[in-house]
Scaffold this motif. Structure first.
Motif, PDB file in Angstrom:
ATOM      1  N   TYR A  84       0.854  -1.191   0.000  1.00 47.04           N
ATOM      2  CA  TYR A  84       0.000   0.000   0.000  1.00 47.04           C
ATOM      3  C   TYR A  84       0.887   1.236   0.000  1.00 47.04           C
ATOM      4  O   TYR A  84       2.013   1.225   0.488  1.00 47.04           O
ATOM      5  CB  TYR A  84      -0.874   0.039   1.268  1.00 47.04           C
ATOM      6  CG  TYR A  84      -2.036  -0.932   1.276  1.00 47.04           C
ATOM      7  CD1 TYR A  84      -1.845  -2.268   1.575  1.00 47.04           C
ATOM      8  CD2 TYR A  84      -3.333  -0.503   0.982  1.00 47.04           C
ATOM      9  CE1 TYR A  84      -2.914  -3.159   1.597  1.00 47.04           C
ATOM     10  CE2 TYR A  84      -4.410  -1.389   1.000  1.00 47.04           C
ATOM     11  CZ  TYR A  84      -4.191  -2.706   1.309  1.00 47.04           C
ATOM     12  OH  TYR A  84      -5.250  -3.582   1.323  1.00 47.04           O
ATOM     13  N   GLN A  88       0.874   5.428   1.066  1.00 48.32           N
ATOM     14  CA  GLN A  88       0.212   6.461   1.853  1.00 48.32           C
ATOM     15  C   GLN A  88       0.893   7.790   1.610  1.00 48.32           C
ATOM     16  O   GLN A  88       2.070   7.960   1.926  1.00 48.32           O
ATOM     17  CB  GLN A  88       0.239   6.131   3.352  1.00 48.32           C
ATOM     18  CG  GLN A  88      -0.535   7.150   4.196  1.00 48.32           C
ATOM     19  CD  GLN A  88      -0.493   6.829   5.682  1.00 48.32           C
ATOM     20  OE1 GLN A  88       0.496   6.318   6.199  1.00 48.32           O
ATOM     21  NE2 GLN A  88      -1.588   7.113   6.390  1.00 48.32           N
ATOM     22  N   GLY A 130      -0.573  12.509   5.350  1.00 46.20           N
ATOM     23  CA  GLY A 130      -1.859  12.949   5.858  1.00 46.20           C
ATOM     24  C   GLY A 130      -3.064  12.315   5.191  1.00 46.20           C
ATOM     25  O   GLY A 130      -4.186  12.789   5.387  1.00 46.20           O
ATOM     26  N   ARG A 131      -2.838  11.280   4.415  1.00 43.95           N
ATOM     27  CA  ARG A 131      -3.953  10.660   3.695  1.00 43.95           C
ATOM     28  C   ARG A 131      -4.119   9.198   4.106  1.00 43.95           C
ATOM     29  O   ARG A 131      -3.345   8.646   4.889  1.00 43.95           O
ATOM     30  CB  ARG A 131      -3.683  10.733   2.180  1.00 43.95           C
ATOM     31  CG  ARG A 131      -3.378  12.117   1.662  1.00 43.95           C
ATOM     32  CD  ARG A 131      -4.581  13.027   1.770  1.00 43.95           C
ATOM     33  NE  ARG A 131      -5.642  12.644   0.887  1.00 43.95           N
ATOM     34  CZ  ARG A 131      -5.747  13.035  -0.381  1.00 43.95           C
ATOM     35  NH1 ARG A 131      -4.809  13.808  -0.908  1.00 43.95           N
ATOM     36  NH2 ARG A 131      -6.770  12.660  -1.113  1.00 43.95           N
ATOM     37  N   GLY A 132      -5.148   8.569   3.554  1.00 44.39           N
ATOM     38  CA  GLY A 132      -5.359   7.147   3.784  1.00 44.39           C
ATOM     39  C   GLY A 132      -4.464   6.303   2.900  1.00 44.39           C
ATOM     40  O   GLY A 132      -3.686   6.822   2.106  1.00 44.39           O
ATOM     41  N   LEU A 133      -4.573   5.008   3.055  1.00 43.75           N
ATOM     42  CA  LEU A 133      -3.744   4.085   2.284  1.00 43.75           C
ATOM     43  C   LEU A 133      -4.425   3.707   0.982  1.00 43.75           C
ATOM     44  O   LEU A 133      -5.643   3.541   0.926  1.00 43.75           O
ATOM     45  CB  LEU A 133      -3.480   2.807   3.086  1.00 43.75           C
ATOM     46  CG  LEU A 133      -2.305   2.866   4.047  1.00 43.75           C
ATOM     47  CD1 LEU A 133      -2.601   3.776   5.216  1.00 43.75           C
ATOM     48  CD2 LEU A 133      -1.956   1.465   4.532  1.00 43.75           C
ATOM     49  N   HIS A 155      -4.280   0.884  -2.073  1.00 48.72           N
ATOM     50  CA  HIS A 155      -3.775  -0.432  -2.451  1.00 48.72           C
ATOM     51  C   HIS A 155      -3.016  -0.342  -3.769  1.00 48.72           C
ATOM     52  O   HIS A 155      -3.487   0.274  -4.732  1.00 48.72           O
ATOM     53  CB  HIS A 155      -4.934  -1.414  -2.585  1.00 48.72           C
ATOM     54  CG  HIS A 155      -4.518  -2.762  -3.063  1.00 48.72           C
ATOM     55  ND1 HIS A 155      -4.653  -3.168  -4.371  1.00 48.72           N
ATOM     56  CD2 HIS A 155      -3.939  -3.797  -2.420  1.00 48.72           C
ATOM     57  CE1 HIS A 155      -4.184  -4.386  -4.497  1.00 48.72           C
ATOM     58  NE2 HIS A 155      -3.751  -4.790  -3.322  1.00 48.72           N
ATOM     59  N   PHE A 214       3.917   0.640   2.527  1.00 51.71           N
ATOM     60  CA  PHE A 214       3.744  -0.371   3.567  1.00 51.71           C
ATOM     61  C   PHE A 214       3.471  -1.726   2.935  1.00 51.71           C
ATOM     62  O   PHE A 214       2.699  -1.822   1.981  1.00 51.71           O
ATOM     63  CB  PHE A 214       2.549  -0.026   4.467  1.00 51.71           C
ATOM     64  CG  PHE A 214       2.692   1.238   5.247  1.00 51.71           C
ATOM     65  CD1 PHE A 214       2.286   2.460   4.710  1.00 51.71           C
ATOM     66  CD2 PHE A 214       3.226   1.232   6.528  1.00 51.71           C
ATOM     67  CE1 PHE A 214       2.409   3.634   5.430  1.00 51.71           C
ATOM     68  CE2 PHE A 214       3.356   2.408   7.258  1.00 51.71           C
ATOM     69  CZ  PHE A 214       2.954   3.600   6.709  1.00 51.71           C
ATOM     70  N   LYS A 228       6.150  -1.032   9.478  1.00 52.07           N
ATOM     71  CA  LYS A 228       6.248   0.370   9.876  1.00 52.07           C
ATOM     72  C   LYS A 228       6.346   1.314   8.693  1.00 52.07           C
ATOM     73  O   LYS A 228       6.168   2.516   8.833  1.00 52.07           O
ATOM     74  CB  LYS A 228       7.456   0.574  10.796  1.00 52.07           C
ATOM     75  CG  LYS A 228       7.282  -0.029  12.169  1.00 52.07           C
ATOM     76  CD  LYS A 228       8.418   0.357  13.099  1.00 52.07           C
ATOM     77  CE  LYS A 228       8.183  -0.186  14.504  1.00 52.07           C
ATOM     78  NZ  LYS A 228       9.264   0.222  15.434  1.00 52.07           N
TER      79      LYS A 228
END
Lengths: 115, 113
Positions: free
Chosen positions: B35, B37, B40-43, B45, B88, B105
């Motif tokens: 993923y 990111q 400040g945003r979402g993940l 895919h 990630f 992490k």
């Protein structure tokens, strides 16, 4: 087709208050997951829900945290009596039912700040 | 403890270069995913590889999986400034479908224009 919607985007609470985080999954998705991300860390799983059922809550703290996904309406992550250590970004993800893949679609997150 | 551990922790490259990121995990898996990111945003895919697959391609992305070494690598070819983000790896365990993901992490990738 709207993505996963989370609100609010930012939430400020004082110690001892309650925080309610909302998540509306993608249309057609019946599985919801909540994750927490601390600064400079990866996401940590908290809870997995289907409509009206908690499937896996192995990542939820034993106290003060609860989650629900009612038959109607969004999923709610509730944190009672917040403490400074609860400050984090909380992400919701959803996935469609069935299949062998496990691709999860994430919302933009709610950033909780506890003063 | 983290299931997925990425390395390096941070990577800085010039636009046009390739970026290679590695992930190791500890237990048997069903799928491994990568993923992205943005700050400040979402993940988002990127790509999924099943435990019985060894290599997958998607556009400029190439992912490999070595289950004997419990490791995966993500290669981004011909990087662009827009690839700057955190990456990630995430794993799930059998039976896999609709189960929790365990994330590393992350790797911070900076692509210099």
């Amino acid at each position: 087709n709207a993505g996963v919607m989370q609100n609010p985007r930012h939430l400020v609470r004082r110690r001892g208050q309650e925080a309610r985080l909302r998540c509306s999954p993608m249309k057609g998705h019946s599985h919801v997951y909540w994750y927490r991300q601390l600064p400079e860390e990866g996401l940590k799983f908290m809870v997995y829900l289907q409509k009206e059922n908690i499937i896996d809550e192995s990542g939820m703290p034993k106290e003060r945290f609860s989650a629900e996904f009612p038959k109607e309406g969004p999923s709610i992550l509730r944190i009672q009596q917040v403490v400074r250590g609860d400050s984090a970004a909380y992400f919701c993800a959803s996935s469609p039912p069935g299949g062998s893949k496990n691709i999860q679609y994430f919302g933009a997150g709610t950033r909780l700040s506890v003063l | 403890s983290q299931q997925g551990e990425e390395d390096p922790q941070a990577l800085s490259i010039q636009e046009g270069e390739n970026a290679t990121m590695n992930c190791s995990y500890k237990t048997s898996i069903n799928n491994l995913q990568w993923y992205r990111q943005n700050s400040g945003r979402g993940l988002v895919h990127l790509i999924l590889i099943r435990s019985n697959e060894r290599e997958k391609h998607s556009g400029r992305l190439r992912v490999t999986l070595d289950t004997s070494k419990k490791s995966s690598s993500l290669l981004i070819t011909a990087s662009r400034a827009a690839d700057t983000a955190s990456y990630f790896c995430a794993t799930d365990v059998p039976p896999g479908a609709n189960s929790k993901l365990t994330f590393g992490k992350g790797i911070t990738l900076s692509v210099r224009p």
